[in-house]
Write a protein that holds these residues in place. Structure first.
Motif, PDB file in Angstrom:
ATOM      1  N   LEU A 168       0.840  -1.190   0.000  1.00 32.82           N
ATOM      2  CA  LEU A 168       0.000   0.000   0.000  1.00 32.82           C
ATOM      3  C   LEU A 168       0.878   1.244   0.000  1.00 32.82           C
ATOM      4  N   ASN A 169       0.368   2.305  -0.611  1.00 30.83           N
ATOM      5  CA  ASN A 169       1.105   3.575  -0.638  1.00 30.83           C
ATOM      6  C   ASN A 169       0.594   4.570   0.399  1.00 30.83           C
ATOM      7  N   HIS A 170      -0.709   4.521   0.671  1.00 32.77           N
ATOM      8  CA  HIS A 170      -1.316   5.512   1.560  1.00 32.77           C
ATOM      9  C   HIS A 170      -2.368   4.862   2.444  1.00 32.77           C
ATOM     10  N   ALA A 171      -2.550   5.443   3.633  1.00 33.32           N
ATOM     11  CA  ALA A 171      -3.606   4.996   4.540  1.00 33.32           C
ATOM     12  C   ALA A 171      -4.055   6.170   5.397  1.00 33.32           C
ATOM     13  N   ALA A 172      -5.368   6.272   5.612  1.00 31.19           N
ATOM     14  CA  ALA A 172      -5.928   7.210   6.581  1.00 31.19           C
ATOM     15  C   ALA A 172      -6.474   6.383   7.735  1.00 31.19           C
ATOM     16  N   VAL A 173      -6.109   6.765   8.966  1.00 28.35           N
ATOM     17  CA  VAL A 173      -6.388   5.951  10.145  1.00 28.35           C
ATOM     18  C   VAL A 173      -7.379   6.690  11.052  1.00 28.35           C
ATOM     19  N   ALA A 174      -8.521   6.047  11.324  1.00 26.84           N
ATOM     20  CA  ALA A 174      -9.630   6.706  12.012  1.00 26.84           C
ATOM     21  C   ALA A 174      -9.796   6.216  13.438  1.00 26.84           C
ATOM     22  N   ALA A 175      -9.934   7.174  14.363  1.00 27.41           N
ATOM     23  CA  ALA A 175     -10.311   6.877  15.751  1.00 27.41           C
ATOM     24  C   ALA A 175     -11.799   7.172  15.889  1.00 27.41           C
ATOM     25  N   TYR A 176     -12.589   6.143  16.082  1.00 30.16           N
ATOM     26  CA  TYR A 176     -14.043   6.301  16.061  1.00 30.16           C
ATOM     27  C   TYR A 176     -14.539   7.312  17.100  1.00 30.16           C
ATOM     28  N   GLY A 177     -13.884   7.335  18.254  1.00 34.03           N
ATOM     29  CA  GLY A 177     -14.339   8.180  19.345  1.00 34.03           C
ATOM     30  C   GLY A 177     -14.293   9.664  19.048  1.00 34.03           C
ATOM     31  N   SER A 178     -13.556  10.087  18.021  1.00 37.42           N
ATOM     32  CA  SER A 178     -13.487  11.512  17.706  1.00 37.42           C
ATOM     33  C   SER A 178     -14.838  12.052  17.235  1.00 37.42           C
ATOM     34  N   TYR A 179     -15.785  11.161  16.912  1.00 32.86           N
ATOM     35  CA  TYR A 179     -17.116  11.593  16.506  1.00 32.86           C
ATOM     36  C   TYR A 179     -18.131  11.499  17.640  1.00 32.86           C
TER      37      TYR A 179
END
Length: 557
Positions: A143-154
């Protein structure tokens, strides 16, 4: 055309449905334009408007296009649990003109590697708790790119609920080249231009992966048209409108959750109450707080919900429709549900290859433990699996189906595609691999499986895939994976193994179980292991798995 079921067709519904010729992301555009300030997603007490969903999906799309180089038709892996970011990421990928490759969040690195390599994806959107499994693919160059999400930020509100561990985690920016936090991807996307992409009904939209009877998981190529067919049809069959509230407990990566709990409700402007992890008490709290009207689930989830001794404390009176599939609903449980809510549990049937439902019980006339009747535009038959001759009512054979929701093909797998389709009456039918029959009224019933498959709490487990992974254990000489009955999951996975002579004294059943859990998704890993001296084989050396399976069922009674 099979029309025996028209006599029990839901009153007021057309027998054929005109499928919208627009793209899926246009549904979000329309809902955001019509109901900009209405809550599109409710998340543990936090409200996210349709305007915000559209704005953030556009930002993710711009980031994918301008920062990651994603172009029309490129595949992007979506590797998350249910969350606002899943919905935003899904529609962001589509808005960029790309194709969603939903990955089961229970999968580990080895399984994820196949999704990435087979689909050719170079970019992924993933949950923060899953990043350790994705990270090796990024550092190794898959993979070249990844965006990593923390669910709690919503989560900005507070209902006093006990939040899942993964939702309580604060956002941590990844430190690897090519990886950024979700908030960083959004911020970058806001500052980047979004290039409009002309995507139509025949363009690829989603490639969910399903295992076959042999080999590695296969990608089911679905177009905007095929996905629209079940998203649009589902909200008409079990009517859902703008002021309805939908509880999303089925995982969005799974086609039923994707369609009935995300794409369908979003297209109508309904509110979706999202749960990241199943919890029966939290589900009851959310139904009461938000006035949930619709809930699609799997049978084991409904059973757990109804077994909550505190359930009587909650107001469930707003529920108007409840149903699902994955396994037949026990009649005693269905009766308990009806007593508590006045509702019948509406069962249905579908596959990854059909992006959810092809058969659903008519809400006005459901039959217990029944797949239902063919839905809009679906022609379904039963054939003799050997001769391919069509079968009459009551005769058991393989269920086949033709309809607008049937996949175009298996991704880069023409041989598997050819094996899965057949022609009948000038139409292209999908062979389900499921054995069943239909009655005089046109209701379809499941009897058995033509191919080896284990149904663990609604998750399909293909023994050949698990066997190929178990052969990676150095102590295993031969292996056969079968189903064993389980009181909660319906069925679960059992491995019957022959050990290598030099490992027989130093390897325990628990060693195999622990190793398997470190190599594959938890629902695939054997919960039971039995050591034997040899596996039964035919005179030509073919493994007689059915002999082991029947013996297991015999022991279980």
């Amino acid at each position: 055309m099979f029309d025996r079921h028209f006599s029990v067709w839901p009153e007021g519904l057309p027998k054929r449905l005109t499928i919208a010729a627009t793209s899926l992301q246009y549904n979000l555009e329309v809902s955001a334009a019509r109901y900009p300030d209405k809550t599109g997603v409710a998340y543990y007490g936090s409200d996210i408007s349709f305007r915000q969903l559209k704005t953030e999906a556009d930002a993710i799309a711009a980031w994918l296009q301008q920062h990651c180089g994603v172009a029309r038709g490129d595949r992007v892996v979506l590797y998350m649990q249910n969350s606002p970011q899943y919905i935003i990421g899904y529609y962001g990928i589509l808005t960029a003109g790309a194709v969603v490759v939903p990955a089961n969040p229970m999968n580990l690195t080895g399984e994820l590697t196949h999704y990435v390599e087979d689909s050719g994806a170079r970019v992924a959107l993933c949950g923060q708790e899953l990043y350790p499994y994705l990270r090796p693919l990024l550092t190794d160059g898959d993979l070249n790119h990844a965006a990593v999400a923390a669910y709690g930020s919503y989560v900005t509100g507070d209902l006093g609920l006990t939040l899942p561990d993964v939702v309580r985690e604060p956002e941590r920016a990844p430190q690897d080249d090519g990886a950024v936090s979700w908030s960083a991807a959004l911020d970058a996307g806001y500052a980047l231009p979004l290039e409009p992409v002309d995507v139509g009904p025949d363009d690829m939209a989603v490639i969910p992966y399903t295992s076959g009877s042999t080999g590695r998981p296969k990608g089911c190529v679905h177009t905007h048209h095929s996905v629209m067919a079940t998203a649009q049809g589902g909200v008409l069959w079990n009517p859902m409108q703008v002021n309805h509230v939908n509880l999303a407990t089925l995982p969005f990566f799974h086609v039923t959750g994707m369609q009935s709990s995300m794409n369908g409700p979003l297209s109508t402007g309904a509110t979706t109450v999202v749960m990241t992890r199943w919890d029966r008490t939290t589900a009851a709290e959310l139904i009461q707080h938000y006035g949930v009207t619709h809930w699609r689930n799997i049978t084991t989830m409904a059973v757990d919900f109804l077994n909550n001794p505190e359930l009587g404390r909650y107001d469930l009176s707003t529920l108007q429709g409840i149903g699902g599939g994955g396994a037949a609903m026990p009649s005693a449980v269905a009766e308990k549900l009806h007593t508590m809510t006045g509702l019948s549990y509406i069962e249905g049937y579908g596959m990854s290859e059909t992006i959810a439902q092809t058969h659903v019980n008519p809400p006005n006339a459901p039959k217990a433990q029944c797949l239902g009747i063919p839905v809009f535009n679906v022609d379904s038959r039963v054939i003799d699996p050997e001769t391919l001759a069509e079968q009459p009512p009551g005769a058991v054979g393989e269920i086949i189906m033709h309809g607008p929701q049937v996949m175009r093909e298996y991704w880069n797998n023409p041989d598997a595609t050819a094996e899965t389709f057949m022609e009948l009456d000038g139409k292209r039918f999908l062979r389900s691999g499921d054995l069943g029959y239909y009655d005089e009224d046109g209701y379809f019933f499941m009897v058995d499986r033509l191919k080896r498959m284990i149904n663990a709490s609604g998750y399909k487990v293909w023994p050949s895939e698990v066997e190929s992974m178990l052969y990676g254990h150095p102590a295993i000489q031969e292996i056969c994976v079968i189903a064993t009955p389980d009181p909660k999951r319906g069925e679960t996975v059992k491995a019957v193994a022959v050990l290598r002579p030099d490992a027989a004294d130093s390897t325990s059943e628990q060693d195999i179980i622990d190793w398997a859990r470190s190599q594959m998704a938890a629902y695939k890993a054997p919960r039971y292991v039995e050591f034997v001296e040899r596996l039964p084989r035919s005179g030509t050396g073919k493994l007689l798995w059915r002999e082991l399976q029947e013996a297991e069922h015999g022991r279980a009674g």
